[in-house]
Design a protein around this motif. Structure first.
Motif, PDB file in Angstrom:
ATOM      1  N   MET A 168       7.468  -6.076 -11.704  1.00 29.66           N
ATOM      2  CA  MET A 168       6.901  -7.092 -10.818  1.00 29.66           C
ATOM      3  C   MET A 168       6.714  -6.518  -9.408  1.00 29.66           C
ATOM      4  SD  MET A 168       8.069 -10.999 -10.503  1.00 29.66           S
ATOM      5  CE  MET A 168       7.513 -11.434 -12.121  1.00 29.66           C
ATOM      6  N   ALA A 169       7.698  -5.744  -8.960  1.00 30.73           N
ATOM      7  CA  ALA A 169       7.603  -5.149  -7.619  1.00 30.73           C
ATOM      8  C   ALA A 169       6.415  -4.196  -7.546  1.00 30.73           C
ATOM      9  CB  ALA A 169       8.897  -4.411  -7.280  1.00 30.73           C
ATOM     10  N   SER A 170       6.171  -3.450  -8.614  1.00 31.91           N
ATOM     11  CA  SER A 170       5.063  -2.485  -8.534  1.00 31.91           C
ATOM     12  C   SER A 170       3.727  -3.230  -8.535  1.00 31.91           C
ATOM     13  CB  SER A 170       5.156  -1.423  -9.633  1.00 31.91           C
ATOM     14  OG  SER A 170       4.571  -1.865 -10.813  1.00 31.91           O
ATOM     15  N   ARG A 171       3.650  -4.333  -9.253  1.00 38.78           N
ATOM     16  CA  ARG A 171       2.402  -5.112  -9.251  1.00 38.78           C
ATOM     17  C   ARG A 171       2.205  -5.810  -7.894  1.00 38.78           C
ATOM     18  NH1 ARG A 171       0.521  -9.560 -12.617  1.00 38.78           N
ATOM     19  NH2 ARG A 171       2.571  -9.881 -13.517  1.00 38.78           N
ATOM     20  N   ASP A 172       3.294  -6.355  -7.325  1.00 39.69           N
ATOM     21  CA  ASP A 172       3.222  -6.965  -5.985  1.00 39.69           C
ATOM     22  C   ASP A 172       2.654  -5.963  -4.976  1.00 39.69           C
ATOM     23  OD1 ASP A 172       4.475  -9.287  -6.774  1.00 39.69           O
ATOM     24  OD2 ASP A 172       6.307  -8.979  -5.600  1.00 39.69           O
ATOM     25  N   LYS A 173       3.192  -4.739  -5.051  1.00 39.76           N
ATOM     26  CA  LYS A 173       2.809  -3.715  -4.085  1.00 39.76           C
ATOM     27  C   LYS A 173       1.321  -3.399  -4.238  1.00 39.76           C
ATOM     28  CE  LYS A 173       4.288   1.040  -3.034  1.00 39.76           C
ATOM     29  NZ  LYS A 173       3.745   1.197  -1.727  1.00 39.76           N
ATOM     30  N   ARG A 174       0.897  -3.201  -5.477  1.00 46.77           N
ATOM     31  CA  ARG A 174      -0.512  -2.869  -5.715  1.00 46.77           C
ATOM     32  C   ARG A 174      -1.416  -4.022  -5.264  1.00 46.77           C
ATOM     33  NH1 ARG A 174      -0.445  -2.161 -11.217  1.00 46.77           N
ATOM     34  NH2 ARG A 174       0.774  -0.277 -11.219  1.00 46.77           N
ATOM     35  N   ASP A 175      -1.027  -5.257  -5.574  1.00 49.69           N
ATOM     36  CA  ASP A 175      -1.867  -6.416  -5.232  1.00 49.69           C
ATOM     37  C   ASP A 175      -1.918  -6.651  -3.720  1.00 49.69           C
ATOM     38  OD1 ASP A 175      -2.327  -6.783  -7.903  1.00 49.69           O
ATOM     39  OD2 ASP A 175      -0.998  -8.521  -8.133  1.00 49.69           O
ATOM     40  N   SER A 176      -0.825  -6.330  -3.022  1.00 40.75           N
ATOM     41  CA  SER A 176      -0.777  -6.600  -1.578  1.00 40.75           C
ATOM     42  C   SER A 176      -1.374  -5.480  -0.748  1.00 40.75           C
ATOM     43  CB  SER A 176       0.668  -6.785  -1.110  1.00 40.75           C
ATOM     44  OG  SER A 176       1.298  -7.740  -1.891  1.00 40.75           O
ATOM     45  N   GLU A 177      -1.332  -4.259  -1.286  1.00 32.77           N
ATOM     46  CA  GLU A 177      -1.753  -3.121  -0.463  1.00 32.77           C
ATOM     47  C   GLU A 177      -3.173  -2.667  -0.734  1.00 32.77           C
ATOM     48  OE1 GLU A 177       1.210  -0.076  -0.831  1.00 32.77           O
ATOM     49  OE2 GLU A 177       2.695  -1.270   0.275  1.00 32.77           O
ATOM     50  N   ARG A 178      -3.831  -3.249  -1.727  1.00 35.85           N
ATOM     51  CA  ARG A 178      -5.197  -2.780  -2.014  1.00 35.85           C
ATOM     52  C   ARG A 178      -6.128  -3.134  -0.843  1.00 35.85           C
ATOM     53  NH1 ARG A 178      -5.587  -7.222  -6.673  1.00 35.85           N
ATOM     54  NH2 ARG A 178      -6.257  -8.969  -5.381  1.00 35.85           N
ATOM     55  N   ALA A 179      -7.192  -2.326  -0.717  1.00 34.11           N
ATOM     56  CA  ALA A 179      -8.098  -2.522   0.420  1.00 34.11           C
ATOM     57  C   ALA A 179      -8.986  -3.752   0.218  1.00 34.11           C
ATOM     58  CB  ALA A 179      -8.957  -1.275   0.601  1.00 34.11           C
ATOM     59  N   THR A 180      -9.384  -4.018  -1.030  1.00 38.08           N
ATOM     60  CA  THR A 180     -10.303  -5.128  -1.284  1.00 38.08           C
ATOM     61  C   THR A 180      -9.535  -6.363  -1.729  1.00 38.08           C
ATOM     62  OG1 THR A 180     -11.892  -3.503  -2.054  1.00 38.08           O
ATOM     63  CG2 THR A 180     -12.380  -5.790  -2.582  1.00 38.08           C
ATOM     64  N   ALA A 181      -9.729  -7.465  -1.016  1.00 41.42           N
ATOM     65  CA  ALA A 181      -9.129  -8.750  -1.378  1.00 41.42           C
ATOM     66  C   ALA A 181      -7.627  -8.665  -1.664  1.00 41.42           C
ATOM     67  CB  ALA A 181      -9.868  -9.362  -2.575  1.00 41.42           C
ATOM     68  N   PRO A 182      -6.842  -8.128  -0.739  1.00 43.44           N
ATOM     69  CA  PRO A 182      -5.389  -8.079  -0.988  1.00 43.44           C
ATOM     70  C   PRO A 182      -4.793  -9.487  -1.036  1.00 43.44           C
ATOM     71  CG  PRO A 182      -5.870  -7.497   1.292  1.00 43.44           C
ATOM     72  CD  PRO A 182      -7.199  -7.641   0.606  1.00 43.44           C
ATOM     73  N   LEU A 183      -3.644  -9.563  -1.676  1.00 36.30           N
ATOM     74  CA  LEU A 183      -2.924 -10.840  -1.756  1.00 36.30           C
ATOM     75  C   LEU A 183      -2.461 -11.252  -0.358  1.00 36.30           C
ATOM     76  CD1 LEU A 183      -1.368 -13.037  -3.362  1.00 36.30           C
ATOM     77  CD2 LEU A 183       0.517 -11.399  -3.508  1.00 36.30           C
ATOM     78  N   LEU A 184      -2.976 -12.369   0.119  1.00 32.94           N
ATOM     79  CA  LEU A 184      -2.695 -12.830   1.495  1.00 32.94           C
ATOM     80  C   LEU A 184      -2.879 -14.333   1.559  1.00 32.94           C
ATOM     81  CD1 LEU A 184      -4.848 -10.793   4.055  1.00 32.94           C
ATOM     82  CD2 LEU A 184      -2.379 -11.070   4.067  1.00 32.94           C
ATOM     83  N   PRO A 185      -2.070 -15.043   2.367  1.00 32.12           N
ATOM     84  CA  PRO A 185      -2.395 -16.461   2.572  1.00 32.12           C
ATOM     85  C   PRO A 185      -3.695 -16.567   3.374  1.00 32.12           C
ATOM     86  CG  PRO A 185      -0.171 -15.926   3.388  1.00 32.12           C
ATOM     87  CD  PRO A 185      -0.850 -14.626   3.074  1.00 32.12           C
ATOM     88  N   ALA A 186      -4.567 -17.486   2.980  1.00 36.17           N
ATOM     89  CA  ALA A 186      -5.802 -17.705   3.748  1.00 36.17           C
ATOM     90  C   ALA A 186      -5.434 -18.344   5.087  1.00 36.17           C
ATOM     91  CB  ALA A 186      -6.731 -18.621   2.962  1.00 36.17           C
ATOM     92  N   PRO A 187      -6.254 -18.130   6.109  1.00 32.68           N
ATOM     93  CA  PRO A 187      -5.989 -18.827   7.376  1.00 32.68           C
ATOM     94  C   PRO A 187      -5.918 -20.327   7.120  1.00 32.68           C
ATOM     95  CG  PRO A 187      -7.787 -17.230   7.625  1.00 32.68           C
ATOM     96  CD  PRO A 187      -7.456 -17.282   6.167  1.00 32.68           C
ATOM     97  N   GLY A 188      -4.905 -20.965   7.662  1.00 36.48           N
ATOM     98  CA  GLY A 188      -4.782 -22.417   7.508  1.00 36.48           C
ATOM     99  C   GLY A 188      -4.169 -22.859   6.188  1.00 36.48           C
ATOM    100  N   ALA A 189      -3.777 -21.901   5.338  1.00 36.35           N
ATOM    101  CA  ALA A 189      -3.202 -22.300   4.040  1.00 36.35           C
ATOM    102  C   ALA A 189      -1.817 -22.923   4.228  1.00 36.35           C
ATOM    103  CB  ALA A 189      -3.089 -21.076   3.131  1.00 36.35           C
ATOM    104  N   PHE A 190      -1.496 -23.856   3.344  1.00 37.00           N
ATOM    105  CA  PHE A 190      -0.145 -24.415   3.290  1.00 37.00           C
ATOM    106  C   PHE A 190       0.708 -23.439   2.493  1.00 37.00           C
ATOM    107  CE2 PHE A 190       2.810 -27.385   0.914  1.00 37.00           C
ATOM    108  CZ  PHE A 190       3.620 -27.686   2.002  1.00 37.00           C
ATOM    109  N   VAL A 191       1.697 -22.827   3.134  1.00 30.81           N
ATOM    110  CA  VAL A 191       2.520 -21.815   2.465  1.00 30.81           C
ATOM    111  C   VAL A 191       3.810 -22.471   1.996  1.00 30.81           C
ATOM    112  CG1 VAL A 191       3.706 -19.602   2.724  1.00 30.81           C
ATOM    113  CG2 VAL A 191       1.545 -19.987   3.917  1.00 30.81           C
ATOM    114  N   LEU A 192       4.066 -22.347   0.702  1.00 30.84           N
ATOM    115  CA  LEU A 192       5.267 -22.977   0.147  1.00 30.84           C
ATOM    116  C   LEU A 192       6.119 -21.925  -0.557  1.00 30.84           C
ATOM    117  CD1 LEU A 192       6.649 -25.749  -0.380  1.00 30.84           C
ATOM    118  CD2 LEU A 192       5.494 -25.753  -2.607  1.00 30.84           C
TER     119      LEU A 192
END
Ligand code: CDP
Length: 219
Positions: A168-192
């Motif tokens: 899971m950690a390796s997938r998190d890292k790949r999804d968050s660090e990629r250059a195109t469309a990384p995993l990120l809260p959108a501006p104004g998103a409700f973060v839970l």
């Protein structure tokens, strides 16, 4: 009751997106699209064809020629498919080839539905930046790995706790660090953060947020 037309629900693996998306779809009478299944279908077909998920040209071709039957592959949720899907998901041409289809679904819900909920990693940031409601559901790595471990056990597998967490950690890292469309809260998103919440508590908190911020829509 407010009736959002488009809900964007993003977050990392095993944060509770799938269950929450299904409950929100039922509550607001929306069509649900699990966008992860598209990336999984691409990742799975590549493995089935004996190809390398890092082969960008082949991965782009598979994404462009995805068929509904690919979404029914019994291996869609296996760990090998999970890793392969997150490798192909970092390829810009793969994302580009899946984008129009997701936007079309959001714009024209299937017959009988007036709105949609899409869950994924980049729905609020890239696919539907104009969504009425943007949600980002997350949880600690430990809490998410424990959930996935129990899911696997309940499904009759014999998982190794440490391996589930590492994968899971390796997938998190790949999804968050990629250059195109990384995993990120959108501006104004409700973060839970659902680390200490059960599904009912998370659902109630999201509905309270939606009711407090969304303007009623005329049918
Ligand atoms: O079920 P789980 O939350 O573990 O994963 P998923 O939502 O089925 O997504 C599988 C993989 O597809 C993720 O690890 C991402 O790499 C990719 N994905 C993405 O890049 N963008 C999306 N909108 C959805 C999934």
């Amino acid at each position: 009751m407010v009736r959002p037309r488009v809900i964007a629900l993003d977050g990392p693996s095993a944060a509770g997106k799938g269950t929450l998306a299904r409950r929100l779809a039922e509550h607001y009478d929306l069509a649900h699209l699990d966008t992860g299944s598209l990336y999984r279908a691409v990742g799975r077909r590549i493995l089935r064809d004996g190809r390398d998920p890092k082969d960008t040209k082949y991965a782009a071709e598979v994404a462009a020629s995805l068929q509904p039957v690919d979404l029914t592959d019994p291996e869609l949720r296996s760990e090998a498919t999970s890793q392969s899907s997150s490798i192909v998901a970092a390829i810009p041409a793969v994302r580009a080839n899946l984008l129009a289809w997701q936007r079309e679904f959001a714009k024209n819900p299937p017959p009988g539905k007036q709105g949609v909920i899409l869950d994924g990693r980049d729905i609020g940031t890239v696919i539907c930046p104009d969504a009425d409601v943007k949600l980002f559901v997350t949880a600690s790595l430990e809490a998410r790995a424990e959930r996935r471990f129990r899911e696997l056990q309940a499904a009759g597998a014999n998982p190794i706790r440490r391996a589930v967490l590492d994968e899971m950690a390796s997938r998190d890292k790949r999804d968050s660090e990629r250059a195109t469309a990384p995993l990120l809260p959108a501006p104004g998103a409700f973060v839970l953060d659902t680390s200490a919440l059960d599904v009912d508590a998370a659902f109630d908190s999201i509905v309270a947020f939606i009711e407090s911020t969304t303007r009623p829509r005329r049918a």
